[in-house]
Design an enzyme around this catalytic site. Structure first.
Site, short mmCIF file in Angstrom:
data_model
loop_
_atom_site.label_atom_id
_atom_site.label_comp_id
_atom_site.label_asym_id
_atom_site.label_seq_id
_atom_site.Cartn_x
_atom_site.Cartn_y
_atom_site.Cartn_z
N GLY A 99 -22.50 -29.53 -10.40
CA GLY A 99 -21.21 -28.98 -10.77
C GLY A 99 -20.70 -29.50 -12.10
N HIS A 143 -25.74 -26.18 -18.56
CA HIS A 143 -26.06 -25.55 -17.28
C HIS A 143 -26.15 -24.03 -17.43
CE1 HIS A 143 -23.87 -29.29 -15.88
NE2 HIS A 143 -25.01 -29.39 -15.20
N LYS A 167 -32.56 -32.93 -21.20
CA LYS A 167 -31.73 -34.11 -21.48
C LYS A 167 -32.06 -35.23 -20.50
CE LYS A 167 -27.28 -34.14 -20.58
NZ LYS A 167 -27.07 -35.32 -19.68
N ASP A 168 -32.23 -34.87 -19.23
CA ASP A 168 -32.63 -35.84 -18.21
C ASP A 168 -34.16 -35.89 -18.17
OD1 ASP A 168 -29.95 -36.52 -16.84
OD2 ASP A 168 -29.96 -34.34 -16.87
N VAL A 188 -29.05 -28.72 -24.79
CA VAL A 188 -28.00 -27.94 -25.45
C VAL A 188 -26.98 -28.93 -26.02
CG1 VAL A 188 -26.16 -26.25 -25.14
CG2 VAL A 188 -28.35 -25.94 -23.96
N SER A 207 -22.87 -32.66 -21.61
CA SER A 207 -22.95 -33.43 -20.37
C SER A 207 -21.66 -33.29 -19.60
CB SER A 207 -23.21 -34.92 -20.66
OG SER A 207 -23.10 -35.70 -19.48
N ARG A 247 -20.36 -35.59 -18.05
CA ARG A 247 -19.63 -36.84 -18.30
C ARG A 247 -18.79 -36.78 -19.56
NH1 ARG A 247 -21.95 -41.01 -15.06
NH2 ARG A 247 -23.82 -40.27 -13.99
#
Length: 286
Positions: A31, A37, A152-153, A184, A193, A195
């Protein structure tokens, strides 16, 4: 677009899609959705007949309970975004729906072949056990033809590939294709992110220094006499030299094994940086 809250309802919808011969794409998320995303979902919508998106803040991958509590949640906003870009189903279960009490309490066991012993795995013990626990369950429930993950991860992406292609679970997932999708970034260069929502305007501007240094390091690696160890330390010093940033780790590793390397060939630099209290990750290929 339909929002699904229970595993049984999810199974029913998946079975209906399978009976109609439809191809299924899956985008697992926690989420707090952003353009990163959205790029995964658009790719899935383009590639498949139907797209399932999970929106689930997975408690078993958080070794810091305070971080779990602070993780941003806004299902209404997420659902509006997903509907606008063509997602077919959103699976948004509660932890109690997703796991039994024992599964919530006991550490999920998995053979990572050493991929979990470095970087994020070293800093966040048990994190990847929780990641594999939830992703393998989603794969089992949705039975997708393709699943989409962001680069990214990067360490997580390597572990997902291992789980699907080389682990004892391989036969469980059939011919599932893992689709790697590029990072992105915001116009400033900052990696998108969830975060980032916790950063103040000033902190967000400061955090741009992370990507700026990483991009500069690609040029440092081309300088005469440049070594992996030298560039690695130069990146750490440069980011730490920015007021408000503190490097937790920066490691240049082989993209396949995630082990330290002495060559820039097939290398990736992975970094975790604290910007105030917010922990941010990014990476760069050499």
């Amino acid at each position: 677009m339909q929002i699904i809250a229970t595993k049984q309802e999810l199974l029913n919808q998946v079975e209906a899609c399978k009976k109609e011969g439809k191809t299924i794409g899956l985008v697992p998320t926690m989420g707090a959705l952003h353009e990163g995303h959205a790029s995964l979902v658009r790719r899935s919508v383009a590639d498949n007949d139907v797209t399932f998106v999970s929106v689930f803040v997975n408690p078993t991958q958080f070794n810091n309970k305070e971080d779990l509590l602070k993780y941003p949640r806004n299902l209404e906003r997420d659902a509006a975004l997903l509907s606008s870009i063509g997602a077919t189903y959103v699976f948004a279960p509660t932890p109690e729906e997703m796991y039994t009490a024992d599964e919530m309490k006991d550490t999920f066991q998995f053979d990572f072949a050493g991929l979990d012993e470095v970087m994020e795995g070293k800093m966040r013990p048990g994190h990847f056990n929780g990641v594999v626990q939830v992703v393998s369950r989603l794969f089992y429930l949705v039975r997708p033809d393709r699943a989409y993950f962001g680069e990214k991860d990067f360490q997580q992406l390597c572990i997902i590939h291992h789980m699907v292609e080389r682990s004892s679970l391989k036969d469980t997932f059939g011919k599932l294709e893992i689709v790697d999708c590029p990072i992105v970034r915001e116009e400033s260069g900052l990696a998108r992110s969830s975060r980032n929502e916790r950063l103040s305007a000033d902190e967000k501007q400061t955090a741009v220094g992370i990507s700026r240094v990483l991009f500069e390091s690609q040029q440092w690696a081309k300088e005469a006499g440049a070594t992996v160890q030298g560039v690695q330390q130069r990146v750490i010093d440069a980011i730490n030299g920015i007021d408000g940033l503190e490097v937790e780790y920066y490691e240049i590793v082989d993209r396949t094994t995630l082990r330290p390397t002495d060559t820039f060939s097939n290398a990736i630099g992975c970094v975790t940086v604290y910007c105030g209290p917010v922990r941010l990750i990014d990476n760069i290929r050499y």
